[in-house]
Design a protein around this motif. Structure first.
Motif, mmCIF file in Angstrom:
data_model
loop_
_atom_site.group_PDB
_atom_site.id
_atom_site.type_symbol
_atom_site.label_atom_id
_atom_site.label_comp_id
_atom_site.label_asym_id
_atom_site.label_seq_id
_atom_site.Cartn_x
_atom_site.Cartn_y
_atom_site.Cartn_z
ATOM 1 N N ALA A 1 59.518 12.568 -60.614
ATOM 2 C CA ALA A 1 59.167 13.991 -60.599
ATOM 3 C C ALA A 1 58.106 14.304 -59.834
ATOM 4 C CB ALA A 1 59.000 14.249 -61.973
ATOM 5 N N LEU A 2 57.477 13.165 -59.254
ATOM 6 C CA LEU A 2 56.041 13.319 -58.503
ATOM 7 C C LEU A 2 56.670 13.054 -56.869
ATOM 8 C CD1 LEU A 2 53.469 11.836 -60.641
ATOM 9 C CD2 LEU A 2 54.073 14.441 -60.527
ATOM 10 N N GLY A 3 57.865 12.930 -56.652
ATOM 11 C CA GLY A 3 58.501 12.363 -55.198
ATOM 12 C C GLY A 3 58.093 11.083 -54.948
ATOM 13 N N GLY A 4 57.868 10.289 -56.171
ATOM 14 C CA GLY A 4 57.602 8.666 -55.748
ATOM 15 C C GLY A 4 55.942 8.310 -55.741
ATOM 16 N N ALA A 5 55.154 9.559 -56.181
ATOM 17 C CA ALA A 5 53.923 9.074 -56.285
ATOM 18 C C ALA A 5 53.586 8.442 -57.757
ATOM 19 C CB ALA A 5 53.119 10.439 -56.232
ATOM 20 N N PRO A 6 52.600 7.901 -57.780
ATOM 21 C CA PRO A 6 51.500 7.624 -56.792
ATOM 22 C C PRO A 6 51.913 6.421 -55.885
ATOM 23 C CG PRO A 6 51.021 6.737 -59.090
ATOM 24 C CD PRO A 6 52.297 7.417 -59.259
ATOM 25 N N ALA B 1 47.039 2.342 -57.199
ATOM 26 C CA ALA B 1 45.683 1.428 -57.726
ATOM 27 C C ALA B 1 44.401 2.639 -57.404
ATOM 28 C CB ALA B 1 45.344 0.198 -56.921
ATOM 29 N N ARG B 2 44.698 3.383 -56.197
ATOM 30 C CA ARG B 2 43.778 4.085 -55.679
ATOM 31 C C ARG B 2 43.987 5.737 -56.505
ATOM 32 N NH1 ARG B 2 45.346 0.946 -52.182
ATOM 33 N NH2 ARG B 2 46.645 2.348 -50.870
ATOM 34 N N TYR B 3 44.917 5.910 -57.194
ATOM 35 C CA TYR B 3 45.303 7.528 -57.712
ATOM 36 C C TYR B 3 44.297 7.927 -58.552
ATOM 37 C CZ TYR B 3 48.735 10.662 -59.737
ATOM 38 O OH TYR B 3 49.353 11.886 -60.049
ATOM 39 N N ALA B 4 43.228 7.324 -58.993
ATOM 40 C CA ALA B 4 41.880 7.630 -59.537
ATOM 41 C C ALA B 4 41.087 6.341 -59.833
ATOM 42 C CB ALA B 4 42.382 8.457 -61.127
ATOM 43 N N PRO B 5 39.840 6.586 -60.323
ATOM 44 C CA PRO B 5 38.824 5.367 -60.122
ATOM 45 C C PRO B 5 39.216 4.309 -61.137
ATOM 46 C CG PRO B 5 37.737 7.452 -59.930
ATOM 47 C CD PRO B 5 38.993 7.774 -60.071
ATOM 48 N N THR B 6 39.731 4.500 -62.241
ATOM 49 C CA THR B 6 39.715 3.568 -63.456
ATOM 50 C C THR B 6 41.162 3.849 -64.046
ATOM 51 O OG1 THR B 6 39.051 5.241 -65.119
ATOM 52 C CG2 THR B 6 37.315 3.907 -64.202
ATOM 53 N N ASP B 7 41.511 2.539 -64.803
ATOM 54 C CA ASP B 7 42.920 2.689 -65.492
ATOM 55 C C ASP B 7 42.973 3.763 -66.509
ATOM 56 O OD1 ASP B 7 43.698 0.516 -64.135
ATOM 57 O OD2 ASP B 7 43.644 -0.730 -65.924
ATOM 58 N N PRO B 8 41.993 4.347 -67.324
ATOM 59 C CA PRO B 8 42.477 5.391 -68.090
ATOM 60 C C PRO B 8 42.278 6.696 -67.384
ATOM 61 C CG PRO B 8 40.487 4.108 -68.960
ATOM 62 C CD PRO B 8 40.724 3.496 -67.676
ATOM 63 N N GLU B 9 41.663 6.854 -66.157
ATOM 64 C CA GLU B 9 41.644 8.305 -65.558
ATOM 65 C C GLU B 9 42.997 8.113 -64.773
ATOM 66 O OE1 GLU B 9 37.152 9.081 -63.739
ATOM 67 O OE2 GLU B 9 37.802 7.017 -63.680
ATOM 68 N N ARG B 10 43.384 6.999 -64.295
ATOM 69 C CA ARG B 10 44.811 6.978 -63.625
ATOM 70 C C ARG B 10 46.000 7.579 -64.385
ATOM 71 N NH1 ARG B 10 42.301 3.108 -60.461
ATOM 72 N NH2 ARG B 10 42.502 1.294 -62.014
ATOM 73 N N LEU C 1 48.006 10.920 -64.568
ATOM 74 C CA LEU C 1 49.641 11.052 -64.229
ATOM 75 C C LEU C 1 50.257 11.757 -65.454
ATOM 76 C CD1 LEU C 1 51.937 9.862 -62.682
ATOM 77 C CD2 LEU C 1 52.017 7.501 -64.294
ATOM 78 N N LEU C 2 49.741 11.589 -66.662
ATOM 79 C CA LEU C 2 50.220 12.176 -67.758
ATOM 80 C C LEU C 2 49.795 13.720 -67.546
ATOM 81 C CD1 LEU C 2 49.295 10.022 -70.778
ATOM 82 C CD2 LEU C 2 51.567 10.285 -69.755
ATOM 83 N N SER C 3 48.922 14.156 -66.897
ATOM 84 C CA SER C 3 48.505 15.587 -66.649
ATOM 85 C C SER C 3 49.552 16.227 -65.657
ATOM 86 C CB SER C 3 47.079 15.848 -66.232
ATOM 87 O OG SER C 3 46.785 16.971 -66.104
ATOM 88 N N ALA C 4 49.662 15.367 -64.638
ATOM 89 C CA ALA C 4 50.845 15.973 -63.576
ATOM 90 C C ALA C 4 52.200 15.974 -64.159
ATOM 91 C CB ALA C 4 50.730 14.707 -62.383
ATOM 92 N N LEU C 5 52.460 15.209 -65.194
ATOM 93 C CA LEU C 5 53.931 15.413 -65.693
ATOM 94 C C LEU C 5 54.042 16.114 -67.118
ATOM 95 C CD1 LEU C 5 54.980 11.659 -65.403
ATOM 96 C CD2 LEU C 5 55.820 13.421 -64.094
ATOM 97 N N SER C 6 52.868 16.934 -67.305
ATOM 98 C CA SER C 6 52.888 17.677 -68.594
ATOM 99 C C SER C 6 53.709 18.788 -68.682
ATOM 100 C CB SER C 6 51.337 18.159 -68.719
ATOM 101 O OG SER C 6 51.000 18.977 -67.729
ATOM 102 N N LYS C 7 54.181 19.404 -67.518
ATOM 103 C CA LYS C 7 55.148 20.444 -67.474
ATOM 104 C C LYS C 7 56.675 20.180 -67.182
ATOM 105 C CE LYS C 7 51.482 23.898 -66.368
ATOM 106 N NZ LYS C 7 50.610 23.395 -67.394
ATOM 107 N N THR C 8 56.830 18.680 -67.199
ATOM 108 C CA THR C 8 58.220 18.505 -66.862
ATOM 109 C C THR C 8 58.860 17.467 -67.909
ATOM 110 O OG1 THR C 8 59.687 17.557 -65.290
ATOM 111 C CG2 THR C 8 57.416 16.650 -65.254
ATOM 112 N N SER C 9 60.134 17.497 -68.170
ATOM 113 C CA SER C 9 60.838 16.773 -69.064
ATOM 114 C C SER C 9 61.397 15.322 -68.130
ATOM 115 C CB SER C 9 61.876 17.293 -69.704
ATOM 116 O OG SER C 9 62.825 17.673 -68.994
#
Length: 191
Positions: free
Chosen positions: A74-79, A84-93, A97-105
């Motif tokens: 749904a993110l065109g293959g992202a990240p 590993a560089r999608y955000a600074p830490t594992d919890p932030e990544r 990601l969950l936020s980016a997918l919040s509006k899709t099934s």
């Protein structure tokens, strides 16, 4: 016994490879402290090759590098190669990601791992790729693993990587699948 340097600064990844390689006649070492190799490739395989060659030529030992990541449909293959560089830490990544997918099934995703073993002269000895299909959960589940493991549910298991024992993760996971292709070739090189 031959020294094999793991071309990574990621402690979780180093532990995982030490476990996978423990039955081979290898002295497995982490890459030198503070060494950082810029991943400029556009594919997982290209990045693994860049890292393995750089660490092998620097240390004078064989080096094993992997580049792996999560590709979400749904993110065109992202990240992708930027996992590993999608955000600074594992919890932030995970949160990003969950936020980016919040509006899709549409939550289908794949983990891919490319492995490369290089020699000190910069030659590539082995290259393989492994893949694991699954889906992104809506909430993190499980205590094990690292990275995106708590939100990646492996197809056919109803479990995230973070909920699996290491033996199951090895059997189902992208790195385990890539390693299954690498191991016989590495064993042949060692004999």
């Amino acid at each position: 016994m031959r020294t094999l340097v793991i071309a990574s600064g990621n402690a979780g990844k180093i532990r995982e490879f030490q476990g996978l390689l423990q039955h081979l006649p290898l002295d497995v070492q982490p890459q030198p402290e503070g060494m950082d190799v810029e991943e400029t490739g556009s594919t997982f395989a290209a990045n693994a090759r860049i890292k393995a060659k750089a660490v092998a030529t620097t240390t004078g030992h064989w080096a094993l590098a992997d580049d792996s990541g999560l590709s979400v449909n749904a993110l065109g293959g992202a990240p992708g190669v930027h996992s590993a560089r999608y955000a600074p830490t594992d919890p932030e990544r995970i949160n990003k990601l969950l936020s980016a997918l919040s509006k899709t099934s549409e939550r289908d995703a794949q983990f891919c791992a490319a492995l490369c073993v290089a020699a000190p002269d910069g030659s590539v000895l082995i290259e393989v790729e492994g893949r694991c299909d699954g889906r992104i959960t809506t909430l993190p589940r499980g205590e094990g693993g690292f990275g995106y493991d708590p939100i990646f549910e492996v197809s056919g298991t109803d479990l995230t990587f973070a909920e699996m024992p290491l033996s199951d993760k090895k059997a189902h996971g992208h790195r385990g699948r890539a390693f299954a292709l690498l191991e016989p070739r590495l064993r042949a090189l060692l004999s």
